[in-house]
Design a protein around this motif. Structure first.
Motif, PDB file in Angstrom:
ATOM      1  N   ILE A   1       1.029  -1.084  -0.007  1.00 51.07           N
ATOM      2  CA  ILE A   1       0.064   0.016   0.135  1.00 51.07           C
ATOM      3  C   ILE A   1       0.863   1.117   0.046  1.00 51.07           C
ATOM      4  O   ILE A   1       1.682   1.646   0.930  1.00 51.07           O
ATOM      5  CB  ILE A   1      -0.918  -0.098   1.124  1.00 51.07           C
ATOM      6  CG1 ILE A   1      -1.709  -1.104   1.188  1.00 51.07           C
ATOM      7  CG2 ILE A   1      -1.624   1.130   1.267  1.00 51.07           C
ATOM      8  CD1 ILE A   1      -2.715  -1.510   2.492  1.00 51.07           C
ATOM      9  N   LYS A   2       0.719   2.045  -1.211  1.00 49.93           N
ATOM     10  CA  LYS A   2       1.718   3.120  -1.254  1.00 49.93           C
ATOM     11  C   LYS A   2       1.149   4.492  -0.406  1.00 49.93           C
ATOM     12  O   LYS A   2       0.041   4.377  -0.265  1.00 49.93           O
ATOM     13  CB  LYS A   2       1.976   3.338  -2.652  1.00 49.93           C
ATOM     14  CG  LYS A   2       2.800   2.075  -3.523  1.00 49.93           C
ATOM     15  CD  LYS A   2       2.699   2.871  -4.999  1.00 49.93           C
ATOM     16  CE  LYS A   2       3.441   1.689  -5.738  1.00 49.93           C
ATOM     17  NZ  LYS A   2       3.373   1.825  -7.011  1.00 49.93           N
ATOM     18  N   ASN A   3       2.100   5.195  -0.153  1.00 53.73           N
ATOM     19  CA  ASN A   3       1.861   6.601   0.500  1.00 53.73           C
ATOM     20  C   ASN A   3       2.563   7.591   0.034  1.00 53.73           C
ATOM     21  O   ASN A   3       3.863   7.522  -0.060  1.00 53.73           O
ATOM     22  CB  ASN A   3       1.941   6.386   2.028  1.00 53.73           C
ATOM     23  CG  ASN A   3       1.225   7.387   2.870  1.00 53.73           C
ATOM     24  OD1 ASN A   3       0.264   7.252   3.318  1.00 53.73           O
ATOM     25  ND2 ASN A   3       2.044   8.277   3.424  1.00 53.73           N
ATOM     26  N   GLU A   4       1.646   8.689  -0.103  1.00 51.52           N
ATOM     27  CA  GLU A   4       2.495   9.958  -0.799  1.00 51.52           C
ATOM     28  C   GLU A   4       3.968  10.320   0.132  1.00 51.52           C
ATOM     29  O   GLU A   4       4.822  10.515  -0.297  1.00 51.52           O
ATOM     30  CB  GLU A   4       1.624  11.171  -0.896  1.00 51.52           C
ATOM     31  CG  GLU A   4       2.314  12.000  -1.476  1.00 51.52           C
ATOM     32  CD  GLU A   4       1.144  13.394  -1.985  1.00 51.52           C
ATOM     33  OE1 GLU A   4       1.574  14.280  -2.495  1.00 51.52           O
ATOM     34  OE2 GLU A   4       0.120  13.151  -1.611  1.00 51.52           O
ATOM     35  N   ALA A   5       3.554  10.439   1.444  1.00 49.50           N
ATOM     36  CA  ALA A   5       4.772  10.963   2.451  1.00 49.50           C
ATOM     37  C   ALA A   5       5.479   9.736   2.892  1.00 49.50           C
ATOM     38  O   ALA A   5       4.881   8.452   2.873  1.00 49.50           O
ATOM     39  CB  ALA A   5       4.059  11.677   3.476  1.00 49.50           C
ATOM     40  N   PRO A   6       6.489   9.770   3.286  1.00 53.83           N
ATOM     41  CA  PRO A   6       7.264   8.795   3.786  1.00 53.83           C
ATOM     42  C   PRO A   6       6.726   8.097   5.177  1.00 53.83           C
ATOM     43  O   PRO A   6       6.064   8.817   5.785  1.00 53.83           O
ATOM     44  CB  PRO A   6       8.806   9.456   4.165  1.00 53.83           C
ATOM     45  CG  PRO A   6       8.518  10.684   4.534  1.00 53.83           C
ATOM     46  CD  PRO A   6       7.217  11.287   3.492  1.00 53.83           C
ATOM     47  N   LEU A   7       6.723   6.788   5.175  1.00 50.52           N
ATOM     48  CA  LEU A   7       6.038   6.154   6.448  1.00 50.52           C
ATOM     49  C   LEU A   7       7.358   6.062   7.450  1.00 50.52           C
ATOM     50  O   LEU A   7       8.409   5.910   7.457  1.00 50.52           O
ATOM     51  CB  LEU A   7       5.705   4.696   5.997  1.00 50.52           C
ATOM     52  CG  LEU A   7       4.488   4.545   5.196  1.00 50.52           C
ATOM     53  CD1 LEU A   7       4.141   2.915   4.923  1.00 50.52           C
ATOM     54  CD2 LEU A   7       3.303   5.154   5.652  1.00 50.52           C
ATOM     55  N   TRP A   8       6.914   6.630   8.689  1.00 49.01           N
ATOM     56  CA  TRP A   8       7.673   6.800   9.972  1.00 49.01           C
ATOM     57  C   TRP A   8       7.140   6.225  11.278  1.00 49.01           C
ATOM     58  O   TRP A   8       7.830   6.311  12.233  1.00 49.01           O
ATOM     59  CB  TRP A   8       8.111   8.235  10.205  1.00 49.01           C
ATOM     60  CG  TRP A   8       9.334   8.367  10.669  1.00 49.01           C
ATOM     61  CD1 TRP A   8       9.738   8.901  11.930  1.00 49.01           C
ATOM     62  CD2 TRP A   8      10.695   8.241  10.013  1.00 49.01           C
ATOM     63  NE1 TRP A   8      11.095   8.860  11.987  1.00 49.01           N
ATOM     64  CE2 TRP A   8      11.747   8.515  10.930  1.00 49.01           C
ATOM     65  CE3 TRP A   8      11.010   7.922   8.619  1.00 49.01           C
ATOM     66  CZ2 TRP A   8      13.132   8.469  10.530  1.00 49.01           C
ATOM     67  CZ3 TRP A   8      12.376   7.735   8.274  1.00 49.01           C
ATOM     68  CH2 TRP A   8      13.452   7.967   9.165  1.00 49.01           C
ATOM     69  N   GLY A   9       6.066   5.398  10.988  1.00 55.89           N
ATOM     70  CA  GLY A   9       5.430   5.029  12.224  1.00 55.89           C
ATOM     71  C   GLY A   9       5.473   3.496  11.998  1.00 55.89           C
ATOM     72  O   GLY A   9       5.451   2.949  10.964  1.00 55.89           O
ATOM     73  N   GLY A  10       5.239   2.685  13.312  1.00 51.98           N
ATOM     74  CA  GLY A  10       5.563   1.481  13.223  1.00 51.98           C
ATOM     75  C   GLY A  10       4.254   0.509  13.004  1.00 51.98           C
ATOM     76  O   GLY A  10       3.126   0.900  12.727  1.00 51.98           O
ATOM     77  N   VAL A  11       4.138  -0.830  13.076  1.00 52.90           N
ATOM     78  CA  VAL A  11       2.868  -1.466  12.477  1.00 52.90           C
ATOM     79  C   VAL A  11       2.598  -2.572  13.559  1.00 52.90           C
ATOM     80  O   VAL A  11       3.229  -3.025  14.442  1.00 52.90           O
ATOM     81  CB  VAL A  11       3.291  -2.603  11.286  1.00 52.90           C
ATOM     82  CG1 VAL A  11       2.298  -3.367  10.685  1.00 52.90           C
ATOM     83  CG2 VAL A  11       3.912  -1.507  10.379  1.00 52.90           C
ATOM     84  N   LEU A  12       1.230  -2.857  13.834  1.00 49.72           N
ATOM     85  CA  LEU A  12       0.651  -3.885  14.529  1.00 49.72           C
ATOM     86  C   LEU A  12      -0.176  -4.866  13.793  1.00 49.72           C
ATOM     87  O   LEU A  12      -0.842  -4.336  13.064  1.00 49.72           O
ATOM     88  CB  LEU A  12      -0.260  -3.100  15.337  1.00 49.72           C
ATOM     89  CG  LEU A  12      -1.245  -4.034  16.234  1.00 49.72           C
ATOM     90  CD1 LEU A  12      -0.188  -4.743  17.362  1.00 49.72           C
ATOM     91  CD2 LEU A  12      -2.102  -3.164  17.186  1.00 49.72           C
ATOM     92  N   VAL A  13       0.067  -6.157  13.997  1.00 47.17           N
ATOM     93  CA  VAL A  13      -0.833  -7.071  13.538  1.00 47.17           C
ATOM     94  C   VAL A  13      -1.903  -7.528  14.501  1.00 47.17           C
ATOM     95  O   VAL A  13      -1.334  -8.042  15.760  1.00 47.17           O
ATOM     96  CB  VAL A  13      -0.215  -8.229  12.856  1.00 47.17           C
ATOM     97  CG1 VAL A  13      -1.268  -9.423  12.153  1.00 47.17           C
ATOM     98  CG2 VAL A  13       0.740  -7.855  11.770  1.00 47.17           C
TER      99      VAL A  13
END
Length: 573
Positions: free
Chosen positions: A475-487
């Motif tokens: 899933i692309k995002n215009e701005a850079p990703l800088w937050g973490g992930v949870l499943v």
């Protein structure tokens, strides 16, 4: 009378359970006990996976905020903290070395501790704090002036504190501590200031130091106050005295696997960035280092970028998991490669790029474990015959030094067998400059400009199969990703700089929900249950390294507002 006595005994037993404090067993079981969140990583292995399914694709359209709490004041900046939840309380750190205790169900503030920071602190990449640790009745966290502090969970009063390192020499501390077998284990920050990386273990109840292990070759480790062998071999991979200011800080903190008895810490860039003044591999920088928690000795290491000349670092988290009947570890490195390594032996099993462009190497040799360098893509020596002595040959390198992945932790689902990696597509123009070490001053010897690779996106959340290296979905995002992930169950949660907390189907990548938090999300979400209901929390507050160091990328997101709010959600019936 008997009934009253029995009732009283039950109440007393319940009170004892509630106040017994966090134990080693509770920390070891954190990943499988969803009634709380006791560790950074939702388990010492760092998988960031919860088996909870109360928030699911069927009901997620009713996922609603139930409370929000502002950190308040003028101290905003980046908020990268992962909350902890125990005994009905949430413990969450904030920028400028603050920590709050909140009622986890209502958000009511119970107490706040605000560390008094001295003048002259030198954090390289914003005034962030990524979280705390729990043990017994203590909540333990580190500060920007490189101290570690243990507070009473009920009152916020200081129980003990100690100095990790000298902030005036460029040291700081931003990570969440790791607690294993009664030891609180910390790293340090400051790789841009000519510091020496180190891992330290203290008695979690008293703060008394038990062992130290430097992560730059040539420095002495200690166990119970006695010399415990130097790290590596003096001058084996560092020329002259360059090892004395070698960098290699351990600024993201560590993970631990009980089946191996090893703690895993990533190490940062060597100092200075100008690689021509420190010929050699420069161990143990830009590496994963596996440390025996009982004696503080290095069991194995794997170096992703020998003689790092791009500030690719190697500090990203090492997540252990089961694959093909073996305990493995995975790491998405800033250098753009995803590594799968035997968690017990350190043997490289697989390595592949997880971003679209890596110009510094053509791949990783699986037999030797070493990258296949592209010599022409190393920034030039400013003292070379064809240079002017002030600036070496500039090159365009990808990824940029902010990395294919940076501080934002990825997650792993044992249900899908996939890793969920918040990645970025950017490059940089980089060149070397002459540099001399000065205590407490920046120790770079390089200049750079970050540039996006594509017009339509920078960030991409990618679901990656560690066996094949294939991207299952993105899933692309215009701005850079800088937050973490949870499943959590069958859903993946992550935040964006544009302010959204999002959710997608873990198998297909179909987006199913989003909520605007009012500021950029650069922290990892968590989930837990209380009184039979599942809650989801995330800290919102734009900042971190991107607006400070991001060059042309920073200009693309300069409209984003700072913030500092904890948001908590549940499915409304």
């Amino acid at each position: 009378m008997k009934r009253k006595l029995l009732s009283l005994l039950v109440m007393m037993a319940a009170a004892q359970v509630a106040t017994a404090g966090v134990t080693d067993k509770m920390l070891a079981d954190d990943a499988t006990t969803p009634g709380d969140v006791l560790t950074w990583g939702i388990g010492t292995q760092g998988q960031r996976y919860s088996p909870l399914t109360g928030i699911n694709e069927k009901d997620i359209n009713r996922l609603t905020p139930v409370w929000a709490m502002s950190f308040g004041g003028e101290k905003q900046r980046g908020q990268e903290s992962q909350p902890l939840i125990y005994n009905g309380k949430m413990f969450v750190t904030a920028s400028y070395s603050r920590i709050f205790a909140l009622d986890a169900k209502t958000g009511k503030k119970l107490w706040k501790y605000e560390h008094r920071l001295p003048e002259g602190i030198m954090p390289c990449c914003d005034v962030v704090n990524r979280g705390a640790a729990l043990y017994d009745n203590l909540v333990i966290f580190g500060t920007l002036d490189a101290q570690i502090i243990a507070l009473d969970q009920d009152t916020g009063k200081i129980v003990w504190k100690d100095k990790i390192a000298d902030y005036q020499a460029g040291y700081s501390y931003t990570a969440a501590p790791l607690v294993v077998d009664g030891l609180v284990i910390t790293g340090n920050s400051g790789g841009e200031f000519g510091v020496v990386g180190e891992v330290q273990a203290r008695d979690a109840k008293t703060g008394k130091i038990v062992w130290t292990r430097p992560t730059v070759e040539g420095h002495m480790g200690y166990l119970n106050g006695k010399e415990n062998g130097i790290s590596g071999t003096l001058n084996a991979t560092w020329p002259g005295e360059t090892w004395k200011t070698g960098g290699g800080s351990t600024w993201l903190g560590g993970s631990y696997d009980p089946t191996t008895g090893l703690a895993y810490f990533g190490t940062s860039n060597p100092g200075p960035w100008n690689s021509h003044v420190r010929q050699g591999d420069n161990l143990f920088t830009a590496s994963t280092v596996a440390i025996n928690v009982k004696d503080g000795k290095i069991a194995w290491h794997y170096q992703g970028t020998p003689n790092d000349g791009w500030d690719f670092d190697g500090v990203n988290e090492f997540i252990t998991f089961d694959m093909n009947g073996k305990r493995m570890g995975a790491k998405a490195d800033r250098n753009g490669y995803f590594y799968v390594i035997d968690a017990k032996s350190g043997k490289l099993e697989n390595a592949f790029p997880f971003v679209t462009k890596t110009t510094w190497a053509t791949g990783i040799d699986l037999k030797t474990g070493r990258p296949n360098f592209v010599p022409d893509n190393r920034p030039g020596d400013p003292t070379a015959p064809d240079a002017d002595g002030k600036k070496g040959k500039a090159v365009f390198a990808a990824p940029g030094f902010l990395g294919g992945k940076n501080q934002m932790p990825m997650a792993y689902s044992p249900k899908t067998g996939l890793f969920y990696v918040p990645s970025n597509e950017w490059g940089m123009e980089i060149w070397n400059e002459p540099i001399t070490y000065k205590k407490g001053a920046a120790f770079l010897g390089a200049g750079f400009t970050i540039k996006p690779l594509y017009d339509d996106y920078i960030g991409s959340l990618r679901a990656i199969d560690p066996k094949t290296g294939k991207i299952a979905w993105e899933i692309k995002n215009e701005a850079p990703l800088w937050g973490g992930v949870l499943v959590a169950g069958d859903l993946v949660f992550w935040g964006t700089p544009e302010g959204y907390l999002k959710a997608a189907d873990a198998k297909t990548g179909k987006e199913v929900w989003k909520f605007q938090t009012g500021s950029g999300v650069v922290a990892p979400p968590v989930t837990w249950t209380q009184d039979g209901e599942q809650y989801l929390s995330v800290v919102s507050g734009w900042g971190g390294a991107v607006p400070l160091w991001g060059g042309e990328v920073a200009k693309k997101v300069n409209f984003l507002e700072q913030g500092g709010t904890v948001w908590t959600f549940k499915v409304m019936k």
